[in-house]
Design a protein around this motif. Sequence first.
Motif, short mmCIF file in Angstrom:
data_model
loop_
_atom_site.label_atom_id
_atom_site.label_comp_id
_atom_site.label_asym_id
_atom_site.label_seq_id
_atom_site.Cartn_x
_atom_site.Cartn_y
_atom_site.Cartn_z
N LEU A 48 0.83 -1.20 0.00
CA LEU A 48 0.00 0.00 0.00
C LEU A 48 0.86 1.25 0.00
O LEU A 48 1.94 1.28 0.58
N PRO A 49 0.37 2.32 -0.65
CA PRO A 49 1.07 3.58 -0.57
C PRO A 49 1.02 4.12 0.86
O PRO A 49 0.07 3.86 1.59
N GLN A 50 2.04 4.87 1.24
CA GLN A 50 2.11 5.41 2.59
C GLN A 50 1.83 6.91 2.54
O GLN A 50 2.58 7.68 1.94
N ARG A 110 -8.11 -1.37 -2.07
CA ARG A 110 -6.71 -1.55 -1.69
C ARG A 110 -5.92 -1.76 -2.97
O ARG A 110 -6.07 -2.79 -3.61
N ARG A 113 0.92 -0.10 -4.68
CA ARG A 113 1.52 1.16 -5.15
C ARG A 113 2.14 1.03 -6.53
O ARG A 113 2.34 2.02 -7.22
N SER A 139 -4.79 3.04 2.67
CA SER A 139 -3.36 3.29 2.60
C SER A 139 -2.74 2.94 3.94
O SER A 139 -3.44 2.64 4.90
#
Length: 146
Positions: A48-50, A110, A113, A139
């Motif tokens: 996942l992107p942060q 979800r 990335r 995220s």
Amino acid sequence: MLGPFHRRGRSKPMGEINVVPFIDVMLVLLVIFMITAPMLTQGVDVDLPQVSSEPIDVDEQNEPIIVSVDRDGQYYISLGGDESQVDLDEISDRVIILLERKPGTPVMVRGDRNVPYGQIVTLMSTLQLAGVANVGLISEPPPSDG
């Protein structure tokens, strides 16, 4: 003459509670939960992107529908503990059925990335055509430097 209910000496009631058995039980439960907690987070491996954002409050009674896209571009749909791989064409039908059973169920996406932005937009468009008014994006919080 004294009756059968007469007490000769006045004794004070005991004001202590033995908490040692309670502590033993709590420690056993703590160990059990520490062992089982990592096993509860299963599912599709998605990087996942942060980003910094506020967490969304989700009712336990109204679990969200989670549509995942892994790094290979495969789609997965899950509600509660049931998770299955689906094609993009099937997502719309499944979401419509799930929303008919439980109206007002939140829908979350979800996306890995490394998945192209266009694939996420296509998924969100498919969800919108299925009648989903609001789609949440999942995220991870960025790592703290603390």
